[in-house]
Design an enzyme around this catalytic site. Structure first.
Site, mmCIF file in Angstrom:
data_model
loop_
_atom_site.group_PDB
_atom_site.id
_atom_site.type_symbol
_atom_site.label_atom_id
_atom_site.label_comp_id
_atom_site.label_asym_id
_atom_site.label_seq_id
_atom_site.Cartn_x
_atom_site.Cartn_y
_atom_site.Cartn_z
ATOM 1 N N ALA A 120 0.850 -1.187 0.000
ATOM 2 C CA ALA A 120 0.000 0.000 0.000
ATOM 3 C C ALA A 120 0.883 1.233 0.000
ATOM 4 C CB ALA A 120 -0.875 -0.012 1.236
ATOM 5 N N GLY A 168 0.792 -5.266 0.702
ATOM 6 C CA GLY A 168 -0.274 -5.375 -0.294
ATOM 7 C C GLY A 168 0.240 -5.927 -1.619
ATOM 8 N N GLU A 172 4.157 -5.224 7.260
ATOM 9 C CA GLU A 172 3.254 -4.262 7.913
ATOM 10 C C GLU A 172 3.582 -4.069 9.389
ATOM 11 O OE1 GLU A 172 2.299 -6.660 5.831
ATOM 12 O OE2 GLU A 172 0.672 -5.979 4.526
ATOM 13 N N GLU A 200 0.249 -9.606 -1.184
ATOM 14 C CA GLU A 200 -1.169 -10.006 -1.201
ATOM 15 C C GLU A 200 -1.725 -9.949 -2.625
ATOM 16 O OE1 GLU A 200 -1.983 -7.101 1.845
ATOM 17 O OE2 GLU A 200 -2.606 -8.668 3.246
#
Ligand code: CO8
Length: 258
Positions: free
Chosen positions: A66, A109, A132, A112
């Site tokens: 992200a 992300g 994270e 992911e």
């Protein structure tokens, strides 16, 4: 001319190639990029010319997660109202095979995102991780769940809790990637696999994907029944008849997606 942050190209032989293009920030997934990526997936899902999709961040990096700038002042309600699940759902609901070509970092992300693919081809330089925790956060787009299912508890927990990265070879040994190739070959090899899949009967590919993804979280009996029904459904397709006929006539099949 303004540079596009994501590029979608239609290649030959039924393959579409999506390239994330924010190299200066290591393809960090900001809201605009995720929104655009979602609408591309929705469009390709309904595009009869597209039989298989390749997703890459280019030669150097897949995605560093992200965009952390988006997290600096955001409150719960801001994150809630971003409704980012819709963007992931667009990829998750894609019926067509998705193959990720991962060179360099696939973090947070980005890792992911790679796990949304059906097949992952990694270059030797690829590094996977869920860092994270290092910024006071946790995975929020499937990291705790998909890694757990793919790797098992202890490998997954080590990655998620430490935030440490693993190499392409380690990811290969753990079953997180499908194959590892030299960096220069990653995208080429991924397209090659996509072309192979694009030559198969599209409805059969879709059924395999649907049954495999749904079945994995179902009780075995129910999953086997689901597989059986999908297998039976294929006998009403023209492509199934064409496949059998072509085999017996010792020629290539000409599938129509019907
Ligand atoms: N967000 C914003 N900017 C980033 C990000 C990011 N995730 N990653 C890198 N950048 C920027 C850097 O700030 C830097 O900017 P500048 O040139 O202005 O200083 C530029 O990209 C280059 O970065 P580095 O100098 O750090 O490049 P390196 O090659 O040395 O390192 C790394 C690359 C290892 C990727 C490093 O940048 C890094 O650790 N990045 C952060 C990785 C991270 O923590 N990712 C997790 C983010 S949180 C997350 O993904 C939660 C997911 C939840 C749901 C999913 C929503 C999409």
């Amino acid at each position: 001319m303004e540079e596009q942050i994501i590029i979608c190209e239609t290649l030959e032989n039924g393959v579409s190639l999506i390239t994330l293009n924010r190299p200066k920030v290591r393809n960090a997934l900001n809201a605009e990029l995720r929104e655009k990526m979602a609408s591309i997936f929705i469009q390709l899902n309904d595009d009869p010319q597209t039989k298989a999709i390749v997703l890459t961040g280019g030669d150097k990096v897949f995605a560093a997660g992200a965009d952390i700038n988006d997290f600096l002042t955001a409150k719960t309600v801001d994150i809630y109202l971003r409704r980012s699940e819709q963007y992931w759902d667009a990829i998750n609901n894609c019926r067509k095979p998705i193959i990720a070509a991962v060179n360099g970092y696939a973090l947070g992300g980005g890792c992911e995102l790679a796990m949304h693919a059906d097949i992952i081809v990694a270059g030797k330089s690829a590094k996977f991780g869920q860092p994270e925790i290092k910024i006071g956060l946790m995975p929020g787009a499937g990291g705790t769940q998909r890694l757990f299912r793919v790797l098992g508890k202890h490998k997954a927990m080590k990655l998620i809790l430490t935030g440490d990265m693993i190499s392409a070879d380690a990811a290969d040994q753990m079953g997180l990637v499908s194959e590892v190739v030299e960096d220069e070959a990653t995208i080429k090899r991924t397209i090659e696999i996509a072309e192979q899949l694009a030559g198969y009967a599209p409805i059969a590919l879709e059924q395999i994907k649907e049954v495999a993804n749904l079945g994995v979280d179902m009780p075995l009996d129910a999953a086997l029944a689901l597989e059986r029904k999908a297998f039976q459904v294929l006998f009403d397709t023209e492509d199934q008849k064409e496949g059998a006929k072509a085999f017996l006539e010792k020629r290539d099949a000409n599938y129509k997606g019907q």
